[in-house]
Design an enzyme around this catalytic site. Sequence first.
Site, short mmCIF file in Angstrom:
data_model
loop_
_atom_site.label_atom_id
_atom_site.label_comp_id
_atom_site.label_asym_id
_atom_site.label_seq_id
_atom_site.Cartn_x
_atom_site.Cartn_y
_atom_site.Cartn_z
N LYS A 44 0.84 -1.22 0.00
CA LYS A 44 0.00 0.00 0.00
C LYS A 44 0.86 1.26 0.00
CE LYS A 44 -2.68 -0.62 3.65
NZ LYS A 44 -3.85 -0.47 4.56
N LYS A 46 2.75 2.20 2.31
CA LYS A 46 2.69 2.79 3.66
C LYS A 46 3.78 2.13 4.51
CE LYS A 46 -1.93 4.35 4.76
NZ LYS A 46 -3.03 4.24 5.73
N1 C2G Z 1 -10.24 6.96 8.95
C1 C2G Z 1 -11.26 7.86 9.25
N2 C2G Z 1 -10.95 9.14 9.53
C2 C2G Z 1 -9.65 9.56 9.54
C3 C2G Z 1 -8.62 8.64 9.25
C4 C2G Z 1 -8.94 7.34 8.97
O1 C2G Z 1 -12.45 7.50 9.26
N3 C2G Z 1 -9.38 10.86 9.83
C5 C2G Z 1 -10.62 5.58 8.63
C6 C2G Z 1 -10.26 5.19 7.21
O2 C2G Z 1 -11.24 5.67 6.30
C7 C2G Z 1 -10.25 3.67 7.31
C8 C2G Z 1 -9.75 3.43 8.76
O3 C2G Z 1 -9.91 4.68 9.46
O4 C2G Z 1 -11.59 3.17 7.19
C9 C2G Z 1 -8.31 3.01 8.82
O5 C2G Z 1 -7.54 4.00 8.15
P1 C2G Z 1 -6.08 3.57 7.60
O6 C2G Z 1 -5.34 2.89 8.68
O7 C2G Z 1 -5.48 4.75 6.90
O8 C2G Z 1 -6.50 2.46 6.53
P2 C2G Z 1 -6.19 2.40 4.98
O9 C2G Z 1 -4.74 2.56 4.74
O10 C2G Z 1 -7.16 3.28 4.31
O11 C2G Z 1 -6.50 0.84 4.72
O12 C2G Z 1 -7.96 -2.81 2.14
C10 C2G Z 1 -8.33 -1.56 2.73
C11 C2G Z 1 -7.12 -0.87 3.31
O13 C2G Z 1 -6.38 -1.74 4.14
C12 C2G Z 1 -7.59 0.35 4.09
#
Ligand code: C2G
Length: 131
Positions: A44, A46
């Site tokens: 990803k 990340k």
């Molecule tokens: N999130 C949120 N508000 C934020 C930051 C994050 O609602 N200010 C939510 C994201 O939308 C996600 C969850 O928190 O639903 C986890 O965020 P991340 O750890 O950044 O996940 P991500 O990298 O988007 O991984 O297969 C799907 C991916 O693994 C999603």
Amino acid sequence: MKKVITYGTFDLLHVGHINILKRAKEMGDYLIVALSTDEFNAVKHKSAYHSYEDRKMILESIKYVDEVIPETHWEQKKQDVIDHKVDVFVIGNDWEGEFDFLKEYCEVIYLPRTDGISTTKIKSDLNKKNL
Ligand code: C2G
């Protein structure tokens, strides 16, 4: 028992993460978090500060979370929904529309993100303050 699943890296846990976990749990009775492994984070593009093991322990301590499973690849969602008998898939609306293919297997809900906070913002703010 109505089962909900959500996916993410959940690094440097913040209120945006807690808000989505809280709302996801409110959609059912049992919440599974599919947590991106360190290897999948690289896919990803990340790099999490906390290891998978630490992020898993942190998530398991949250009252809204019932189970944490590893997310190792993009294509596992359909099988996860089937294997875990999931009723609802929940994720933030930064992913709006990306997982509509799951509608054949479960309800798909995109929830509004929490404004003003992100792991990236935390890292950048800390860098600015030389912390
Ligand atoms: N999130 C949120 N508000 C934020 C930051 C994050 O609602 N200010 C939510 C994201 O939308 C996600 C969850 O928190 O639903 C986890 O965020 P991340 O750890 O950044 O996940 P991500 O990298 O988007 O991984 O297969 C799907 C991916 O693994 C999603």
